[in-house]
Write a protein that holds these residues in place. Sequence first.
Motif, short mmCIF file in Angstrom:
data_model
loop_
_atom_site.label_atom_id
_atom_site.label_comp_id
_atom_site.label_asym_id
_atom_site.label_seq_id
_atom_site.Cartn_x
_atom_site.Cartn_y
_atom_site.Cartn_z
N LYS A 233 0.81 -1.23 0.00
CA LYS A 233 0.00 0.00 0.00
C LYS A 233 0.83 1.27 0.00
O LYS A 233 0.41 2.31 0.51
N ASP B 282 -1.13 3.58 -2.19
CA ASP B 282 -2.56 3.27 -2.22
C ASP B 282 -3.39 4.55 -2.08
O ASP B 282 -3.11 5.41 -1.24
N TYR C 181 1.93 -5.81 -2.61
CA TYR C 181 0.47 -5.89 -2.59
C TYR C 181 -0.14 -4.49 -2.47
O TYR C 181 0.29 -3.68 -1.65
N PHE C 182 -1.14 -4.20 -3.29
CA PHE C 182 -1.90 -2.95 -3.23
C PHE C 182 -1.02 -1.71 -3.38
O PHE C 182 -1.43 -0.62 -3.01
N SER D 154 -2.85 0.61 -5.65
CA SER D 154 -4.29 0.36 -5.78
C SER D 154 -5.10 1.65 -5.58
O SER D 154 -4.72 2.54 -4.83
N ASP D 155 -6.18 1.74 -6.31
CA ASP D 155 -7.11 2.87 -6.23
C ASP D 155 -6.46 4.22 -6.53
O ASP D 155 -6.88 5.25 -6.00
N ASP E 78 -0.09 -9.08 -5.52
CA ASP E 78 -1.54 -9.12 -5.63
C ASP E 78 -2.15 -7.71 -5.52
O ASP E 78 -1.73 -6.91 -4.68
N TYR E 79 -3.12 -7.44 -6.37
CA TYR E 79 -3.90 -6.20 -6.33
C TYR E 79 -3.05 -4.94 -6.48
O TYR E 79 -3.48 -3.84 -6.15
N SER F 113 -4.96 -2.60 -8.66
CA SER F 113 -6.41 -2.78 -8.66
C SER F 113 -7.12 -1.44 -8.45
O SER F 113 -6.64 -0.57 -7.72
N TYR G 209 -5.22 -10.83 -9.23
CA TYR G 209 -6.05 -9.63 -9.24
C TYR G 209 -5.24 -8.34 -9.38
O TYR G 209 -5.66 -7.29 -8.91
N VAL G 210 -4.10 -8.41 -10.03
CA VAL G 210 -3.20 -7.26 -10.12
C VAL G 210 -3.89 -6.04 -10.71
O VAL G 210 -3.73 -4.91 -10.24
N SER H 113 -7.33 -5.88 -11.25
CA SER H 113 -8.76 -6.04 -11.06
C SER H 113 -9.44 -4.67 -10.92
O SER H 113 -8.92 -3.76 -10.29
#
Length: 463
Positions: A123, A126, A145-146, A149-150, A168-169, A172, A192-193, A195
């Motif tokens: 994150k 993130d 991970y993440f 993301s977003d 992962d993610y 995303s 879900y990279v 997603s």
Amino acid sequence: AQEQGIAYERHIPSSPDEANALYARMLDVESRSWKGQQNSGISETPSKEFYHAMMHRLAVGPQAGCARVMFATHEGRDIGFIFGSLSGGDLTYSISDTRAFKEYASNISIIEIGSGVTQIGYKAFDKADKVQKVILGASVRQIGYFAFSDCTELTQVDFGTGVTQIGDYAFSGCTKLTDVNLDGNITEIGGYVFSGCTSMKSAYLGSSIQQMGNCVFDGCTALNDLRIACNVGEASLYNISSLDTIVLEDTVRSLASKAFKDCTSLQNITFSQELSYIGDYAFSGCTKLQEILLPDSVTGIGGHAFDGCTAVVRAYIGPGVTEMGEQIFGGCSALKKLECHSSIGSSSFKDCATLESVTLGATVSTIGDQAFYGCKALTELIVPEGVTHIYARAFYNCEAMRKLSLPSTLNSVGSEFFFGTKSLKSFLYSGTNAEWTKVEKEEDWNKNEVGCITWISEFEKKN
């Protein structure tokens, strides 16, 4: 400096307490400087938290022993400092928590990671919702991970040449990202990279990728063009509902179980000419596929590989297949034409109710149990010379079949292998009567009670 009474101290902190004590001295100096007086130095948030984390990372964290601090003192009081780290060698570091940057997140539009950083942690960026572009330097190896993301305004990512792993993610929810190129040295992609990247239209997966997680593009509702140069992992590209076209480059050799399962808009596949294995359910439920023309390089097809592809009208299987799972075309209710040059597995074409034309090549040696079970539109089948075994119920309930020709090479037939062929008028065997008596027959093989077998060789002698 010595004439003025200035002394220098050099420190290499090696414990949390020592790191904290040195950092407290640094903050004290900073608070008395012009930066501190203008509230612009490291004594202010977020710099305060960032450099504190940096001190601990270089003192006792992954780069323990790399921190270097030098103080200038006068009459026992600190009047200046230099804070840095060991350079060269194996010095690396990661960005693992950007809480210290949250205050500035709304103003960041470009993130560029320079040399020295090897990992973007969990994150790290993130919800940095103003970021439009990410540029990763050659030293970056891992994206956690993440990590991004977003980042809802992100439109461009340059992965550089160093990235080997994407967690992962990682991207995303990046809803404005339109395309990605995962080439270079990337070897591992997590699940879900991408997603929820709802603007993603095209993607390229490079040949260096060796491991791929589940549902990499889950929820990418605009993705319609995918080029792939690597082997595809289990359920890795599952359920991409908008995907129309797949190009598998010749570096692709295997497609794992459920690789493209339920890609319900998929219509066009260019297969790798080096493809050797297609896993269980790999294309199951791809309801708009119309043709399956497999390259001759294929040696294995897993069970249900094309099960439920209800629009497929034509299929070709080459001579190299030595492993064929159950129901590879089960329930392909529109299939009309089949050309197969490999031995046929159990229930391979079960309930292909519209199958009208079947051509079996000379390299076929066995026809599995229930292979053509319920193929109600099939009117004629010539089983070629070279076939040695026909297993139980192979042609069960082929209601429209009027002619069935069997080869002289046949060694055995299973029970009820043509039961339910209500329209059968001509049951032909190309060997002699003597040869037919040597064929091993399971109980109830002739349950249809065909009363007359035409021995082609004997017929030819009479004519």
